[in-house]
Scaffold this motif. Structure first.
Motif, PDB file in Angstrom:
ATOM      1  N   SER A 174       0.806  -1.223   0.000  1.00  0.00           N
ATOM      2  CA  SER A 174       0.000   0.000   0.000  1.00  0.00           C
ATOM      3  C   SER A 174       0.838   1.271   0.000  1.00  0.00           C
ATOM      4  CB  SER A 174      -0.922   0.025   1.224  1.00  0.00           C
ATOM      5  OG  SER A 174      -1.795  -1.091   1.219  1.00  0.00           O
ATOM      6  N   TYR A 175       2.156   1.135   0.211  1.00  0.00           N
ATOM      7  CA  TYR A 175       3.011   2.309   0.340  1.00  0.00           C
ATOM      8  C   TYR A 175       4.291   2.142  -0.468  1.00  0.00           C
ATOM      9  CZ  TYR A 175      -0.046   3.369   4.249  1.00  0.00           C
ATOM     10  OH  TYR A 175      -1.157   3.621   5.015  1.00  0.00           O
ATOM     11  N   GLU A 176       4.776   3.247  -1.016  1.00  0.00           N
ATOM     12  CA  GLU A 176       6.123   3.290  -1.563  1.00  0.00           C
ATOM     13  C   GLU A 176       7.077   3.467  -0.382  1.00  0.00           C
ATOM     14  OE1 GLU A 176       7.046   2.828  -4.668  1.00  0.00           O
ATOM     15  OE2 GLU A 176       4.963   2.577  -5.332  1.00  0.00           O
ATOM     16  N   VAL A 177       8.089   2.628  -0.308  1.00  0.00           N
ATOM     17  CA  VAL A 177       8.980   2.620   0.852  1.00  0.00           C
ATOM     18  C   VAL A 177      10.394   3.012   0.419  1.00  0.00           C
ATOM     19  CG1 VAL A 177       9.899   1.268   2.773  1.00  0.00           C
ATOM     20  CG2 VAL A 177       7.603   0.764   1.878  1.00  0.00           C
ATOM     21  N   ASP A 178      10.972   3.995   1.121  1.00  0.00           N
ATOM     22  CA  ASP A 178      12.372   4.369   0.951  1.00  0.00           C
ATOM     23  C   ASP A 178      13.114   4.092   2.245  1.00  0.00           C
ATOM     24  OD1 ASP A 178      12.286   5.238  -1.694  1.00  0.00           O
ATOM     25  OD2 ASP A 178      11.654   7.254  -1.123  1.00  0.00           O
ATOM     26  N   TYR A 179      14.399   3.820   2.126  1.00  0.00           N
ATOM     27  CA  TYR A 179      15.225   3.533   3.304  1.00  0.00           C
ATOM     28  C   TYR A 179      16.465   4.408   3.278  1.00  0.00           C
ATOM     29  CZ  TYR A 179      18.896   1.215   5.990  1.00  0.00           C
ATOM     30  OH  TYR A 179      19.930   0.951   6.846  1.00  0.00           O
ATOM     31  N   GLU A 180      16.802   4.966   4.454  1.00  0.00           N
ATOM     32  CA  GLU A 180      18.035   5.735   4.607  1.00  0.00           C
ATOM     33  C   GLU A 180      18.611   5.453   5.989  1.00  0.00           C
ATOM     34  OE1 GLU A 180      17.561   9.830   2.243  1.00  0.00           O
ATOM     35  OE2 GLU A 180      15.971   9.524   3.724  1.00  0.00           O
ATOM     36  N   GLN A 181      19.906   5.761   6.140  1.00  0.00           N
ATOM     37  CA  GLN A 181      20.552   5.658   7.437  1.00  0.00           C
ATOM     38  C   GLN A 181      20.849   7.052   7.958  1.00  0.00           C
ATOM     39  OE1 GLN A 181      23.939   2.887   7.036  1.00  0.00           O
ATOM     40  NE2 GLN A 181      22.914   1.676   8.604  1.00  0.00           N
ATOM     41  N   ASP A 182      20.576   7.248   9.252  1.00  0.00           N
ATOM     42  CA  ASP A 182      20.904   8.492   9.937  1.00  0.00           C
ATOM     43  C   ASP A 182      21.782   8.117  11.116  1.00  0.00           C
ATOM     44  OD1 ASP A 182      21.018  11.059  10.922  1.00  0.00           O
ATOM     45  OD2 ASP A 182      19.029  10.980  11.857  1.00  0.00           O
ATOM     46  N   GLY A 183      23.089   8.125  10.908  1.00  0.00           N
ATOM     47  CA  GLY A 183      24.000   7.625  11.926  1.00  0.00           C
ATOM     48  C   GLY A 183      23.780   6.138  12.125  1.00  0.00           C
ATOM     49  N   SER A 184      23.502   5.724  13.345  1.00  0.00           N
ATOM     50  CA  SER A 184      23.259   4.307  13.628  1.00  0.00           C
ATOM     51  C   SER A 184      21.793   3.933  13.482  1.00  0.00           C
ATOM     52  CB  SER A 184      23.731   3.976  15.048  1.00  0.00           C
ATOM     53  OG  SER A 184      23.000   4.744  16.007  1.00  0.00           O
ATOM     54  N   ASP A 185      20.931   4.902  13.195  1.00  0.00           N
ATOM     55  CA  ASP A 185      19.503   4.648  13.070  1.00  0.00           C
ATOM     56  C   ASP A 185      19.116   4.283  11.645  1.00  0.00           C
ATOM     57  OD1 ASP A 185      19.071   5.242  15.744  1.00  0.00           O
ATOM     58  OD2 ASP A 185      18.648   7.357  15.360  1.00  0.00           O
ATOM     59  N   ASP A 186      18.102   3.431  11.511  1.00  0.00           N
ATOM     60  CA  ASP A 186      17.511   3.104  10.220  1.00  0.00           C
ATOM     61  C   ASP A 186      16.193   3.860  10.089  1.00  0.00           C
ATOM     62  OD1 ASP A 186      19.502   1.236   9.425  1.00  0.00           O
ATOM     63  OD2 ASP A 186      18.601  -0.252  10.739  1.00  0.00           O
ATOM     64  N   VAL A 187      16.029   4.575   8.985  1.00  0.00           N
ATOM     65  CA  VAL A 187      14.851   5.424   8.787  1.00  0.00           C
ATOM     66  C   VAL A 187      14.127   4.989   7.517  1.00  0.00           C
ATOM     67  CG1 VAL A 187      14.002   7.782   8.541  1.00  0.00           C
ATOM     68  CG2 VAL A 187      16.065   7.337   9.896  1.00  0.00           C
ATOM     69  N   PHE A 188      12.838   4.680   7.651  1.00  0.00           N
ATOM     70  CA  PHE A 188      12.006   4.265   6.532  1.00  0.00           C
ATOM     71  C   PHE A 188      10.950   5.334   6.293  1.00  0.00           C
ATOM     72  CE2 PHE A 188      13.734   0.482   8.447  1.00  0.00           C
ATOM     73  CZ  PHE A 188      14.125  -0.292   7.360  1.00  0.00           C
ATOM     74  N   THR A 189      10.826   5.767   5.040  1.00  0.00           N
ATOM     75  CA  THR A 189       9.833   6.767   4.674  1.00  0.00           C
ATOM     76  C   THR A 189       8.782   6.126   3.783  1.00  0.00           C
ATOM     77  OG1 THR A 189      11.474   8.538   4.793  1.00  0.00           O
ATOM     78  CG2 THR A 189       9.450   9.001   3.578  1.00  0.00           C
ATOM     79  N   LEU A 190       7.514   6.252   4.181  1.00  0.00           N
ATOM     80  CA  LEU A 190       6.402   5.631   3.463  1.00  0.00           C
ATOM     81  C   LEU A 190       5.519   6.715   2.848  1.00  0.00           C
ATOM     82  CD1 LEU A 190       7.327   3.538   5.703  1.00  0.00           C
ATOM     83  CD2 LEU A 190       5.025   2.593   5.532  1.00  0.00           C
ATOM     84  N   VAL A 191       5.202   6.541   1.581  1.00  0.00           N
ATOM     85  CA  VAL A 191       4.275   7.428   0.867  1.00  0.00           C
ATOM     86  C   VAL A 191       3.117   6.569   0.376  1.00  0.00           C
ATOM     87  CG1 VAL A 191       3.948   8.996  -1.083  1.00  0.00           C
ATOM     88  CG2 VAL A 191       6.120   8.989   0.171  1.00  0.00           C
ATOM     89  N   PRO A 192       1.870   6.869   0.790  1.00  0.00           N
ATOM     90  CA  PRO A 192       0.743   6.007   0.418  1.00  0.00           C
ATOM     91  C   PRO A 192       0.457   6.038  -1.078  1.00  0.00           C
ATOM     92  CG  PRO A 192      -0.028   7.990   1.540  1.00  0.00           C
ATOM     93  CD  PRO A 192       1.467   7.978   1.669  1.00  0.00           C
ATOM     94  N   ASN A 193       0.079   4.886  -1.618  1.00  0.00           N
ATOM     95  CA  ASN A 193      -0.324   4.810  -3.027  1.00  0.00           C
ATOM     96  C   ASN A 193      -1.728   5.359  -3.243  1.00  0.00           C
ATOM     97  OD1 ASN A 193       2.087   3.520  -3.782  1.00  0.00           O
ATOM     98  ND2 ASN A 193       1.276   1.516  -3.219  1.00  0.00           N
ATOM     99  N   SER A 194      -2.546   5.351  -2.196  1.00  0.00           N
ATOM    100  CA  SER A 194      -3.919   5.846  -2.283  1.00  0.00           C
ATOM    101  C   SER A 194      -4.011   7.214  -1.633  1.00  0.00           C
ATOM    102  CB  SER A 194      -4.872   4.868  -1.576  1.00  0.00           C
ATOM    103  OG  SER A 194      -6.145   5.466  -1.394  1.00  0.00           O
TER     104      SER A 194
END
Length: 218
Positions: A134-154
């Motif tokens: 249901s979402y477009e998912v991007d992944y990035e690293q911010d230091g030791s943290d993992d960050v996922f950004t979701l954009v809804p398809n609907s």
């Protein structure tokens, strides 16, 4: 409309709206990002934590701050309690969602339909396969943290962008933005993952004497 109604959003809105992170590493491929998010969420059976929440307008000015506790379990179980400055409670038993505002002496009951489950807290308690579809998912690293950004398809969701930050397997932050540019940051502390939560936590007894509003599924 009373002053209480005009100066605060609904509880589900408190569990939904904002994104404003400046991050470092390059974006991963979409399918790799979805796989990484699946690796984080698939083993998640339950989660509980205290939280602090800030709501900002499009200019970055503070509109509201709140704090409380939350519990979730799959599938579709949630209790989200705002303790201050205004007490509010959201409870999902897997079939219905109850929004209780003690100051207004009002309970709103909604079916657990697709739009409601697209609010961030309930979204986390849903099925991972449906989430990544249901979402477009991007992944990035911010230091030791993992960050996922979701954009809804609907377009029929309560937010335009959602960011989840993980420290290892622990979800530590949610950042969201809605269509008005309003942003919400929710920071979790003292998280507990996959510990048994009593079923009673996800039950809600409507108090005597309150107004009950039942919203029909769309």
């Amino acid at each position: 409309m009373s002053d209480t109604q005009t100066r605060r959003p609904s509880s589900l809105a408190l569990a939904a709206s904002a994104l404003g992170l400046t991050l470092a590493a390059p974006l991963a491929l979409a399918n790799e990002a979805a796989e990484r998010l699946t690796d984080r969420l698939d083993p998640l059976e339950s989660y509980q934590a205290t939280f602090e929440q800030r709501i900002l307008d499009g200019s970055g000015d503070h509109l509201q701050e709140a704090r409380g506790e939350m519990w979730l379990a799959r599938p579709g179980m949630l209790r989200w309690e705002v303790e201050a400055p205004y007490s509010q409670t959201v409870v999902s038993n897997g079939d219905s969602v109850y929004l209780y505002d003690p100051d207004l002496e009002q309970v709103t009951v909604q079916a657990l339909d697709d739009r409601v489950t697209h609010t961030p807290a309930l979204l986390l308690s849903g099925r991972v396969s449906e989430l990544t579809e249901s979402y477009e998912v991007d992944y990035e690293q911010d230091g030791s943290d993992d960050v996922f950004t979701l954009v809804p398809n609907s377009p029929d969701t309560l937010f335009e962008q959602l960011s989840m930050t993980f420290d290892g397997d622990m979800l530590t932050e949610l950042w969201m933005t809605d269509s008005t540019g309003q942003r919400t940051a929710i920071v979790f502390s003292d998280p507990v993952r996959n510990e048994q939560i009593p079923d009673e936590r996800f039950e809600f007894d409507i108090p005597d004497g309150v107004d009950v509003i039942r919203e029909e599924p769309r």
